[in-house]
Design a protein around this motif. Structure first.
Motif, PDB file in Angstrom:
ATOM      1  N   LYS A 106       0.829  -1.207   0.000  1.00  0.00           N
ATOM      2  CA  LYS A 106       0.000   0.000   0.000  1.00  0.00           C
ATOM      3  C   LYS A 106       0.864   1.258   0.000  1.00  0.00           C
ATOM      4  O   LYS A 106       0.602   2.212  -0.737  1.00  0.00           O
ATOM      5  N   ARG A 107       1.903   1.264   0.832  1.00  0.00           N
ATOM      6  CA  ARG A 107       2.769   2.442   0.885  1.00  0.00           C
ATOM      7  C   ARG A 107       3.529   2.634  -0.425  1.00  0.00           C
ATOM      8  O   ARG A 107       3.758   3.762  -0.869  1.00  0.00           O
TER       9      ARG A 107
ATOM     10  N   TRP B  79       1.346   4.363  -2.941  1.00  0.00           N
ATOM     11  CA  TRP B  79       1.229   5.797  -2.730  1.00  0.00           C
ATOM     12  C   TRP B  79       2.521   6.516  -3.084  1.00  0.00           C
ATOM     13  O   TRP B  79       2.492   7.622  -3.643  1.00  0.00           O
TER      14      TRP B  79
ATOM     15  N   PRO C 170       3.353   5.602  -7.774  1.00  0.00           N
ATOM     16  CA  PRO C 170       2.136   5.165  -8.486  1.00  0.00           C
ATOM     17  C   PRO C 170       2.479   4.233  -9.638  1.00  0.00           C
ATOM     18  O   PRO C 170       3.385   4.480 -10.414  1.00  0.00           O
TER      19      PRO C 170
ATOM     20  N   LEU D 190      -4.146   0.869  -6.140  1.00  0.00           N
ATOM     21  CA  LEU D 190      -4.058   1.921  -5.144  1.00  0.00           C
ATOM     22  C   LEU D 190      -5.066   1.676  -4.038  1.00  0.00           C
ATOM     23  O   LEU D 190      -6.185   1.240  -4.289  1.00  0.00           O
TER      24      LEU D 190
ATOM     25  N   PRO E  90      -3.030   7.252   2.789  1.00  0.00           N
ATOM     26  CA  PRO E  90      -1.866   6.378   2.971  1.00  0.00           C
ATOM     27  C   PRO E  90      -1.695   6.009   4.425  1.00  0.00           C
ATOM     28  O   PRO E  90      -1.980   6.814   5.311  1.00  0.00           O
TER      29      PRO E  90
END
Length: 243
Positions: free
Chosen positions: A150-151, A154, A157, A163, A168
């Motif tokens: 996930k990080r 962010w 991209p 996303l 975040p």
């Protein structure tokens, strides 16, 4: 009446000529000797049997050792290939490989555009996105974790599959007892830009922004704009323009 004297017995004739003859003359002695001989034979056969078993066990152990060694070599080679593949992926996902400084500590180069800026870390790898200190045993699980994915999405991209829908995730503190140390690696030299200042604690501060300088900060548009403004203001002041 006179009698004829008996001839004297021959002492040599009364003694057995050999030990075997003695045994033949003495049945009890012969029986005991045969028992002792049988016992010696039994012990010799038992010792031979035990030695044979010992040899067989040693040969089996040696064969197993060879088998285990080959298996371990195969597993080590597989693990090495997996680690190499994992590290190659991690280096493309914000992870940096540390170098050992002359002081025996680990450092990663957080500089940009050819400029070196070393940060002390506690292990052989450092995830700049998650601020995690990693090694060969933990790097694979980290880059496969949802938090890192996930990080990464962010921060870069398109680097992650999708996303996240929310904001975040919050950055977790680095798992070290002291905060990261920024600055030149011990024993090395670093040339600061005129808009940078090296603090006494080793931190490099960005004068235009008033913040600690790192790779992430140096890549922001706001930082670049502030540096240009700062340099232009400094040039005008040097030319005598009012502040």
């Amino acid at each position: 009446v006179a009698t004829e004297p008996h001839p004297a017995a021959d002492p040599a004739a009364a003694q057995p000529a050999s030990y075997m003859e003695l045994l033949e003359q003495n049945p009890e002695l012969k029986r005991r000797e045969e028992e002792r001989k049988a016992e010696r034979q039994r012990k010799a056969e038992e010792a031979q049997r035990q030695q044979k078993l010992k040899n067989e066990r040693r040969e089996a152990w040696e064969k197993q050792q060879v088998k285990d060694t080959r298996k371990k070599d195969r597993e080590d080679a597989k693990w090495t290939r997996e680690v190499q593949a994992t590290v190659a992926r991690a280096l493309n996902e914000g992870v940096k490989e540390a170098e050992m400084g002359e002081d025996g500590l680990w450092y990663v180069d957080m500089g940009t555009k050819g400029k070196h800026m070393w940060m002390e870390v506690s292990d052989t790898y450092y995830c700049t996105i998650c601020e995690k200190h990693l090694n060969d045993a933990t790097i694979g699980a980290h880059i496969s974790s949802d938090k890192h994915t996930k990080r990464l999405a962010w921060a870069v991209p398109g680097a992650a599959p999708s996303l996240p829908s929310g904001p975040p995730p919050a950055s977790q503190p680095a798992p070290v007892s002291q905060p990261p140390v920024w600055g030149p690696r011990p024993g090395s030299k670093i040339r600061l830009e005129e808009w940078q200042k090296l603090e006494a604690d080793g931190v490099i501060r960005c004068l235009p922004c008033g913040k600690v300088y790192d790779e992430l900060h140096g890549s922001t548009a706001d930082h670049n704009n502030r540096v240009l403004t700062w340099l232009e203001t400094k040039r005008l002041q040097e030319q005598g323009a009012p502040p």
